[in-house]
Design an enzyme around this catalytic site. Structure first.
Site, PDB file in Angstrom:
ATOM      1  N   HIS A  32      67.681  53.957   6.455  1.00 40.66           N
ATOM      2  CA  HIS A  32      66.373  54.326   5.930  1.00 40.66           C
ATOM      3  C   HIS A  32      65.435  53.164   6.254  1.00 40.66           C
ATOM      4  CE1 HIS A  32      67.621  51.550   2.829  1.00 40.66           C
ATOM      5  NE2 HIS A  32      68.670  52.313   2.551  1.00 40.66           N
ATOM      6  N   GLY A  34      64.577  50.687   4.672  1.00 39.15           N
ATOM      7  CA  GLY A  34      65.106  49.364   4.314  1.00 39.15           C
ATOM      8  C   GLY A  34      65.874  48.750   5.481  1.00 39.15           C
ATOM      9  N   HIS A  35      66.727  49.562   6.127  1.00 42.16           N
ATOM     10  CA  HIS A  35      67.459  49.057   7.302  1.00 42.16           C
ATOM     11  C   HIS A  35      66.491  48.750   8.444  1.00 42.16           C
ATOM     12  CE1 HIS A  35      70.579  51.548   5.221  1.00 42.16           C
ATOM     13  NE2 HIS A  35      71.316  50.493   5.480  1.00 42.16           N
ATOM     14  N   GLN A  62      85.924  48.285   1.326  1.00 41.05           N
ATOM     15  CA  GLN A  62      85.053  47.930   0.204  1.00 41.05           C
ATOM     16  C   GLN A  62      84.815  49.088  -0.754  1.00 41.05           C
ATOM     17  OE1 GLN A  62      81.768  46.916   3.105  1.00 41.05           O
ATOM     18  NE2 GLN A  62      80.460  47.655   1.460  1.00 41.05           N
ATOM     19  N   GLY A 148      69.752  42.054   3.310  1.00 38.11           N
ATOM     20  CA  GLY A 148      68.715  42.425   2.351  1.00 38.11           C
ATOM     21  C   GLY A 148      68.995  41.798   0.992  1.00 38.11           C
ATOM     22  N   LYS A 149      67.915  41.659   0.198  1.00 32.54           N
ATOM     23  CA  LYS A 149      68.082  41.100  -1.149  1.00 32.54           C
ATOM     24  C   LYS A 149      68.441  42.177  -2.167  1.00 32.54           C
ATOM     25  CE  LYS A 149      64.941  37.146  -0.931  1.00 32.54           C
ATOM     26  NZ  LYS A 149      63.738  36.531  -1.523  1.00 32.54           N
ATOM     27  N   LYS A 150      68.484  43.438  -1.747  1.00 33.04           N
ATOM     28  CA  LYS A 150      68.710  44.484  -2.763  1.00 33.04           C
ATOM     29  C   LYS A 150      70.066  44.291  -3.425  1.00 33.04           C
ATOM     30  CE  LYS A 150      70.055  48.563  -2.580  1.00 33.04           C
ATOM     31  NZ  LYS A 150      70.639  49.772  -2.894  1.00 33.04           N
ATOM     32  N   ASP A 151      71.090  44.036  -2.622  1.00 35.46           N
ATOM     33  CA  ASP A 151      72.396  43.730  -3.205  1.00 35.46           C
ATOM     34  C   ASP A 151      72.484  42.205  -3.330  1.00 35.46           C
ATOM     35  OD1 ASP A 151      74.984  43.367  -3.994  1.00 35.46           O
ATOM     36  OD2 ASP A 151      75.764  44.963  -2.718  1.00 35.46           O
ATOM     37  N   SER A 187      70.771  54.148   0.527  1.00 31.58           N
ATOM     38  CA  SER A 187      71.403  55.334   1.119  1.00 31.58           C
ATOM     39  C   SER A 187      71.893  56.274   0.024  1.00 31.58           C
ATOM     40  CB  SER A 187      72.576  54.914   1.995  1.00 31.58           C
ATOM     41  OG  SER A 187      72.147  53.966   2.934  1.00 31.58           O
TER      42      SER A 187
HETATM   43  O1  PAF Z   1      75.498  46.046   2.647  1.00 34.85           O
HETATM   44  C1  PAF Z   1      76.205  46.769   3.382  1.00 34.85           C
HETATM   45  O2  PAF Z   1      75.728  47.746   3.991  1.00 34.85           O
HETATM   46  C2  PAF Z   1      77.664  46.453   3.539  1.00 34.85           C
HETATM   47  O3  PAF Z   1      78.210  45.954   2.358  1.00 34.85           O
HETATM   48  C3  PAF Z   1      77.970  45.510   4.724  1.00 34.85           C
HETATM   49  C4  PAF Z   1      77.345  44.152   4.533  1.00 34.85           C
HETATM   50  C5  PAF Z   1      77.451  46.132   6.020  1.00 34.85           C
HETATM   51  C6  PAF Z   1      79.477  45.304   4.867  1.00 34.85           C
HETATM   52  O4  PAF Z   1      80.143  46.501   5.079  1.00 34.85           O
END
Ligand code: PAF
Length: 282
Positions: A32, A34-35, A62, A148-151, A187
């Protein structure tokens, strides 16, 4: 723009481009705005002569049991368009078996920051993130990386990963992109029902109210947390608050006399959709 899906081709791309500055944006796709902003930031850092590399990989490591790995949106064709339009030079979009051999036996384990905040309800999540990010750094060999700073917790942990494992990269942290009503782009926003979507901007509004209180002199973390909790409860009754935490931005530990920057992070679940957001207090 080169689109590469296996390690052999990626290594030859690396050989051909040796000596060219490489700026890397890791993503899981489902892109989106953001990316797009991260890719544009990478393009700016790379200048005309550098390369912007983007990975698109939904990392199984993950996702915990019962999380949304299977239903995580996969929109490769649209993602490639966004990458191209925003100045990417190379996309690495491997399948899971290209990244993880079936008998893999080594994973990274973060021991301090990852059991807090989101990590408390997502055990193993940040170990999965660290493992894939370290592998991607090794494969792509970037000079700079863009997150990004969102996470915010992920960002803090990746800073540690870079420092503790001596990755020779410069990390750039980019501000969160928002919808017009303030909701952080994600997303996962597409999973929200219309009613949930209407209430979700309350997260941002609550954080902004806390930032205003901070600017007006409120320094007690508990008071700021209460202000946010009340705001979300009142304006987003469909949301279930997972946490509201005012913490040290570098350590994610409680604010102390040595804290240089305070961040307030929140996570709220709307049904099974977990939204996160944060604000730095300065
Ligand atoms: O933030 C993300 O989209 C994911 O955690 C990352 C950093 C691409 C690792 O899979």
């Amino acid at each position: 723009m080169n689109v590469i899906n296996n390690i052999r081709q990626l290594r030859s791309w690396g050989t051909i481009n040796k000596g060219t500055r490489c700026i890397f944006v890791p993503t899981m796709g489902a892109m989106h705005e953001g990316h797009a902003a991260l890719i544009r930031a990478a393009r700016e850092i790379a200048g005309q002569n550098g390369n912007v590399a983007v990975s698109i990989f939904v990392n199984p490591l993950q996702f915990g049991p019962g999380e949304d790995f299977e239903k995580y949106p996969r929109t490769l064709i649209e993602d490639l368009g966004i990458c191209r339009d925003n100045g990417a030079d190379m996309i690495f979009a491997p399948k899971a078996d290209e990244i993880y051999p079936p008998d893999r036996s080594i994973v990274l384990h973060e021991t301090s920051l990852s059991h807090l905040l989101c990590g408390a309800s997502r055990p193993g999540h940040f170990d999965g993130v660290c493992t894939v990010v370290a592998k991607l750094f090794n494969l792509i060999q970037p000079d700079d990386v863009v997150f990004g700073k969102k996470d915010y917790q992920q960002l803090a942990i990746i800073r540690r990963l870079v420092r503790d494992l001596d990755f020779n990269v410069v990390l750039h942290a980019i501000d969160t992109m928002r919808e017009e009503d303030g909701l952080a782009m994600s997303s996962r926003n597409r999973y929200l029902s219309p009613d949930e979507r209407a209430q979700a901007p309350a997260l941002r509004a609550a954080l902004v109210a806390a930032r205003t209180a901070w600017k007006n002199g409120e320094r007690t973390p508990a008071a700021l947390q209460t202000l946010i909790t009340k705001h979300i409860q009142e304006h987003a009754p469909l949301g279930r608050i997972d946490y509201v935490s005012a913490v040290d931005a570098a350590t994610l530990q409680p604010v102390s006399a040595t804290t240089e920057l305070v961040v307030i992070a929140v996570a709220v679940c709307f049904g099974t959709t977990r939204l996160i957001d944060n604000v730095e207090l300065k």
